[in-house]
Write an enzyme that holds these catalytic residues in place. Structure first.
Site, short mmCIF file in Angstrom:
data_model
loop_
_atom_site.label_atom_id
_atom_site.label_comp_id
_atom_site.label_asym_id
_atom_site.label_seq_id
_atom_site.Cartn_x
_atom_site.Cartn_y
_atom_site.Cartn_z
CG HIS A 156 1.34 0.16 2.80
ND1 HIS A 156 2.40 -0.03 1.96
CD2 HIS A 156 1.84 0.07 4.06
CE1 HIS A 156 3.51 -0.23 2.68
NE2 HIS A 156 3.20 -0.18 3.95
CB CYS A 197 5.99 -2.13 8.45
SG CYS A 197 5.98 -1.52 6.75
#
Lengths: 236, 106
Positions: A156, A197
């Protein structure tokens, strides 16, 4: 305060910007958005007297505008997210049993409260009180874990905008929680998303409400400082 | 918990094409999923939406197990005269919801 790899404000992009035109249209259409029924439920729960104390949220609180953009908050030595704060109010003020994490009621009321701050910039302070929890969250964000040995940051921070299988990797800014996720066909919390996740990288998933997850939530909100709240957002 | 939302214009010009959006709160259980112990979860879906405009059918949709939960159905029709748009959803397990929306045509 910005460490290498963290995303400066001008380059911060909400998950909304990575979505298809159709999914954006769903979020923009407030009159028939998929989270609408949950918002109705949340409004009803806000005004309903509950518990042995016989008081409703509305009995004490006025407008909740600007509240959700400051959560999670640090209180009595731990970070507390909005869901947990609602349950604190339920047990301490209403004398009612707390709602289970991820229950329909808790999500609906959280979404209703957070909805009032829609459009406001997220503002989490890095100060003496929040520093230890933010540091713990940042440490978790940058820690490699799981059988795939990946950290949150590797996807990310370092690779956002590129693809993981067929999906674009977003910057992981929690700007619209609770979200209506099309994959879930339901409203869900940030902790549900985080556990997704963690499962994806084959790591251990802390239970709902665990301080490890709340610290990470706090760090993610700080990392998204200045971005506008979209609750209830729609995500694919 | 049969809940629906209709988003249709309250007034329109004669001959104007109007967009109508409907949202029905429904789990749309496909009938293909199983519980953790392997038992099949029975199908429970909305199967049909019919819209009539002053008694005349202007839209009909058949829904199937692949439709997502809380189906949003949008369609257009031509505003011909003042009156009522009536919506009727039917589905498994006796699911039946009727709701109407008035429209004024000038």
């Amino acid at each position: 305060m910005l460490s290498a790899g963290e995303i400066p404000l001008a380059e911060r992009r909400s998950g909304y910007e990575f979505m298809s035109r159709e999914t954006r249209a769903m979020q923009d259409d407030e009159a028939t958005g998929p989270a609408l029924f949950s918002l109705f439920d949340g409004e009803a729960l806000w005004n309903r007297k509950a518990g042995q104390a016989g008081v409703a949220c509305a009995s004490c609180h006025g407008s909740m505008k600007g509240v959700a953009v400051r959560y999670p908050k640090v209180e009595s030595g731990r970070a507390v997210n909005l869901e947990q704060q609602i349950n604190v109010c339920r047990t301490a003020r209403q004398n009612a049993p707390p709602w289970a994490y991820e229950s329909r009621e808790l999500l609906a009321l959280t979404a209703y409260v957070a909805r009032e701050s829609r459009g406001m910039p997220i503002g989490i302070e890095w100060n003496g009180a929040t520093a230890p929890f933010l540091a713990a969250g940042r440490e978790a964000f940058n820690r490699r874990q799981g059988q795939l040995n990946l950290s949150c940051a590797q996807c990310h921070d370092d690779n956002w905008g590129r693809r993981l299988a067929g999906s674009v990797i977003p910057q992981a800014h929690p700007t619209g929680y609770p979200i209506y996720r099309l994959e879930w066909e339901a409203l869900g919390s940030l902790q549900r998303r985080l556990r997704n996740c963690l499962t994806g990288i084959r790591a251990e998933t802390p239970p709902y409400g665990a301080s490890a997850l709340v610290d990470l939530e706090l760090f993610l909100m700080w990392r998204a400082n200045g971005m506008r709240l979209e609750t209830p957002a729609v995500r694919p | 918990m049969a809940r629906v939302v209709i988003n249709a214009p309250k007034s329109a010009k004669r001959g104007e094409v109007i967009e109508i959006k409907t949202l029905a709160g429904h789990a749309m259980e496909t009938g293909f999923r199983r519980t953790q112990t392997g038992e099949l979860i029975a199908r429970d879906i909305i199967t049909q939406l019919v819209c009539t405009y002053n008694g005349v059918e202007v839209f009909r949709a058949e829904l199937h197990p692949a439709m997502a939960a809380n189906p949003l159905i949008a369609f257009t029709t031509v505003a011909t005269e003042s009156g009522t748009l009536e919506f009727k959803w039917t589905g498994d397990n006796g699911y039946a919801v009727t709701q109407s929306a008035p429209i004024t045509v000038v």
